[in-house]
Scaffold this motif. Structure first.
Motif, mmCIF file in Angstrom:
data_model
loop_
_atom_site.group_PDB
_atom_site.id
_atom_site.type_symbol
_atom_site.label_atom_id
_atom_site.label_comp_id
_atom_site.label_asym_id
_atom_site.label_seq_id
_atom_site.Cartn_x
_atom_site.Cartn_y
_atom_site.Cartn_z
ATOM 1 N N SER A 441 -6.501 -7.562 -0.945
ATOM 2 C CA SER A 441 -6.430 -6.203 -0.371
ATOM 3 C C SER A 441 -5.230 -5.440 -0.921
ATOM 4 N N PRO A 442 -5.368 -4.124 -1.069
ATOM 5 C CA PRO A 442 -4.238 -3.321 -1.560
ATOM 6 C C PRO A 442 -3.162 -3.157 -0.498
ATOM 7 N N VAL A 443 -1.967 -2.841 -0.924
ATOM 8 C CA VAL A 443 -0.853 -2.639 0.013
ATOM 9 C C VAL A 443 -0.371 -1.189 -0.100
ATOM 10 N N PHE A 444 -0.213 -0.549 1.076
ATOM 11 C CA PHE A 444 0.159 0.873 1.155
ATOM 12 C C PHE A 444 1.604 1.019 1.601
ATOM 13 N N ALA A 445 2.213 2.130 1.209
ATOM 14 C CA ALA A 445 3.542 2.462 1.744
ATOM 15 C C ALA A 445 3.335 3.087 3.121
ATOM 16 N N HIS A 446 4.365 2.966 3.999
ATOM 17 C CA HIS A 446 4.233 3.502 5.367
ATOM 18 C C HIS A 446 3.900 4.989 5.365
ATOM 19 N N ASN A 447 4.530 5.708 4.424
ATOM 20 C CA ASN A 447 4.378 7.176 4.451
ATOM 21 C C ASN A 447 3.147 7.662 3.693
#
Ligand SMILES: Cc1cc2nc3c(=O)[nH]c(=O)nc-3n(C[C@H](O)[C@H](O)[C@H](O)COP(=O)(O)OP(=O)(O)OC[C@H]3O[C@@H](n4cnc5c(N)ncnc54)[C@H](O)[C@@H]3O)c2cc1C
Length: 493
Positions: A441-447
């Protein structure tokens, strides 16, 4: 050019788009489409397949950072002295749903059926070994058992069971139908063959979940090898990837991602040689073994806990090839395949690494052996002299003949090599397909919850095809498509 070649290939009907999302087929960057900067970590099959797909969509701003001096990763063909020795992957299955078979067809590579016949089973009593007819019975029983195990849907089971649990039960049932003298030899043939399966998974069958082998047979083609070497499978990929996009000897040490500062790059990668690379998307294709040993320090901030749990839960198996060369081979050219018949405690007990060897293969003046499981790690720590001595003793014991020492010994070292840390992933008793899904799965930044920064490919992320070349390739293409879709979305196309 590639498409022309593949239309000419007999039996090759389905285009590459069987594994390509149609809506992305015609999408290319350039013109008014702004191209993101992509860094791919690792030039194994997953990384190269992703790069090839990006290149075919017109991407120019991508770079592959490869820690070693070569491409291919766990495809490593060693050609010398008229011999082709495979240190890594050596076969794949025929069939149009196998992306590697399709690649071989596009490249018009000559293929050869993998000689996986029963052969002659050697026993510790020496030659002539177990009677051929008895060996054939055991081989047939084991092949049917394995095929049933492949097709068995154990996902609904309340208790996760090991491959060995399933096999032991079936073996006892089968043996009960045989008469006394036959029973003992068939029993030894079958347990000898469990070492073949152990080599495929890379770990003791008591530690591998039955979920691991479920589905292996769905891809039901024949096993084939590439006589000129598996590395030839990489040629069509490398032709499409600009040579300057692959940077060698670039071990990525850290990936800083998701900074809050608007002027900073989305990701910054630091290599061991202190060079730095900026990226909008980072595609991580390093092996699971490398993630297990470095993920804690490689990513800043750390990966989400669900990802680190998946990395911990999935298993890394071990498989090594040993090649012993002889100046004067002591066998005839048309030698039958020899396998080792074993007792159950010999295969499953804490015996030496030589007890995991299932068969002998021949490459001209060279004998090839496979050592698997935790015992392969043990062997990797032994000297070449010790390995040659152990294997020579094994041959002497099982043939009852005086066998000379080899003139040379070559072997793979997938565990001690810090860019691999093992041979391939497996589903252990504490893991399941959800962990594979999470790993990929991809990983996103909080913002920025709509636009991920870190993407993950590699065989271990491939549900249903982990530990294979096909799984590695399709995972790379899967993530290239993600980048294409994201690029479309960012450009509001
Ligand atoms: C002995 C053996 C036998 C096998 N036999 C078969 C077979 O017969 N059939 C089959 O289908 N599959 C087989 N496999 C499995 C198959 O080889 C793999 O599934 C496949 O090659 C994995 O490709 P990948 O791109 O996921 O990973 P890899 O090929 O491992 O590529 C990962 C790359 O990342 C690089 N890297 C690591 N760390 C860093 C870093 N920090 N920075 C930059 N780069 C880094 C590595 O050098 C490597 O080039 C076998 C594997 C082994 C080891």
């Amino acid at each position: 050019m590639l498409r022309q070649t593949f239309h000419r290939c007999k039996g090759f009907r389905r285009p590459l788009s069987t594994i390509v999302n149609n809506s992305l087929d015609d999408f290319t960057v350039g013109g008014c489409v702004k191209e993101p900067k992509v860094i791919i970590i690792g030039a194994g099959l997953a990384g190269l397949s992703a790069a090839q797909r990006l290149a075919s969509a017109g991407f120019k701003d991508f770079t592959i950072l490869e820690a070693s001096h070569r491409v291919g990763g766990r495809i490593e063909t060693f050609c010398y002295d008229n011999k082709v020795l495979e240190f890594g992957a050596q076969w794949f299955k025929t069939g149009l749903n196998n992306s590697i078979f399709n690649l071989a067809m596009e490249e018009q590579l000559a293929l050869q059926s993998d000689n996986n016949s029963a052969g002659i089973f050697l026993s510790p009593e020496g030659l002539p070994g177990i009677r051929q007819s008895v060996g054939d019975i055991g081989y047939t029983i084991f092949s049917e058992m394995k095929s049933k195990l492949n097709k068995m849907d154990c996902s609904a089971d309340k208790v996760q069971r090991s491959v060995l649990d399933y096999l032991n039960l079936r073996i006892q049932q089968e043996l009960a139908t045989l008469s006394g003298p036959l029973q003992y030899d068939v029993y030894r043939v079958i347990y000898g063959l469990t070492n073949d399966l152990k080599a495929e998974i890379g770990i003791d069958l008591s530690l591998a979940s039955a979920l691991d082998v479920h589905g292996m047979a769905s891809d039901s083609g024949r096993r084939v090898t590439v006589p000129r070497g598996m590395a030839n499978l990489l040629a069509p990929l490398l032709r499409e990837i600009p040579a300057e996009s692959v940077h060698y000897n670039k071990q990525v040490d850290t990936v800083s991602w998701g900074t809050q500062v608007p002027t900073s790059p989305r990701a910054l990668l630091m290599c061991h040689d202190t060079s730095a690379y900026e990226a909008d998307y980072v595609l991580v294709t390093v092996p699971l073994g490398v993630l297990k040993s470095t993920a804690d320090t490689m990513f800043c901030p750390s990966l989400p806990s669900s990802k680190t749990e998946a990395i911990k839960a999935l298993g890394v198996g071990h498989l090594h090839r040993v090649f012993m060369e002889y100046t004067n081979p002591f066998w005839a050219g048309d030698q039958p395949k020899y396998r080792f018949a074993r007792c159950m405690d010999e295969v499953n007990g804490p015996k030496g690494w030589a007890s995991t060897i299932s068969r002998i293969d021949y490459v001209n003046n060279t004998l090839a052996f496979e050592v698997s499981g935790q015992q392969a790690v043990e062997m990797e720590n032994c000297s070449n002299e010790h390995v040659a001595m152990e294997l020579t003793n094994l041959l002497r014991q099982y043939t009852g003949n005086w066998i000379p020492f080899p003139s040379n010994l070559l072997r793979s070292r997938w565990w001690t090599n810090k860019f691999f840390r093992g041979a391939q992933s497996y589903l252990g008793m504490q893991s399941n397909v959800e962990h594979q899904k999470e790993l990929g799965s991809p990983v996103f930044a909080h913002n920025d919850p709509n636009n991920p920064i870190l993407l993950f490919a590699g065989e271990a992320t491939s549900i249903g095809s982990h530990a294979t070349l096909h799984g590695a390739r399709t995972s790379g293409i899967r993530e290239a498509h993600r980048i294409l879709k994201l690029t479309k979305a960012q450009n509001k196309i």
